[in-house]
Design an enzyme around this catalytic site. Structure first.
Site, PDB file in Angstrom:
ATOM      1  CB  ALA A 130      -0.923   0.007   1.213  1.00 57.88           C
ATOM      2  CD  GLU A 135      -3.127 -14.818  -4.551  1.00 54.98           C
ATOM      3  OE1 GLU A 135      -3.461 -14.053  -3.635  1.00 54.98           O
ATOM      4  OE2 GLU A 135      -3.260 -16.048  -4.491  1.00 54.98           O
ATOM      5  CG  ASN A 164      -3.440  -2.647 -10.035  1.00 61.08           C
ATOM      6  OD1 ASN A 164      -2.840  -1.709 -10.558  1.00 61.08           O
ATOM      7  ND2 ASN A 164      -3.567  -2.778  -8.721  1.00 61.08           N
ATOM      8  CE1 TYR A 180       4.371  -6.206  -6.418  1.00 61.54           C
ATOM      9  CE2 TYR A 180       2.238  -6.153  -7.485  1.00 61.54           C
ATOM     10  CZ  TYR A 180       3.008  -6.003  -6.351  1.00 61.54           C
ATOM     11  OH  TYR A 180       2.432  -5.672  -5.165  1.00 61.54           O
TER      12      TYR A 180
END
Length: 147
Positions: free
Chosen positions: A60, A93, A98, A105
């Protein structure tokens, strides 16, 4: 290491996600063996290490702090911590739709290894698939093993 404050994590998570985790959920996770948080003022990452594998539980970053490299730094710090704890693989995951997270990633060396159909619920009642991503943490002199 100082144990992170579950209320502070929940506050950042609430700014980052439409369906945030509660203070109690963070407290329960942090009480589990192998769960580690890497915290900075504008964001955090939570991982779980079991034997030689680690999983990113959540990442986050406050919206106003995005696109400044914090997410990448947190992923890199988590990868180092996981490797130091004996993990050789790191998994996560991510919602298929997104794009920003998938790009982050991808830059950190994660590759798709699976899919969970209709895994994430959306506020409109719809569902989207989760991509399962993984990366090796083993040091390799021919590649950049950690972001």
């Amino acid at each position: 290491m100082i144990r992170p404050d579950p209320a502070a994590l929940a506050a950042v998570h609430a700014r980052a996600f439409p369906a945030p985790w509660s203070r109690d959920e963070f407290a329960a996770l942090l009480a589990q063996p192998g769960v580690l948080a890497v915290v900075e003022p504008d964001g955090f990452i939570l991982i779980r290490i079991v034997l030689d594998e680690a999983e990113i539980l959540t990442l986050a970053v406050r919206p106003e702090a995005r696109r400044a490299g914090l997410g990448g730094r947190l992923v890199g710090q988590a990868a180092v911590a996981a490797a130091q704890a004996g993990a050789v693989r790191l998994f996560l995951e991510v919602a298929e739709d997104n794009a920003a997270a998938r790009a982050l990633y991808d830059r950190a060396g994660f590759r798709p290894i699976g899919r969970r159909k209709a895994y994430y619920a959306r506020p409109d009642g719809g569902r989207t698939d989760a991509l399962v991503l993984g990366r090796d943490l083993a040091m390799n002199p021919d590649t950049a093993p950690l972001p």
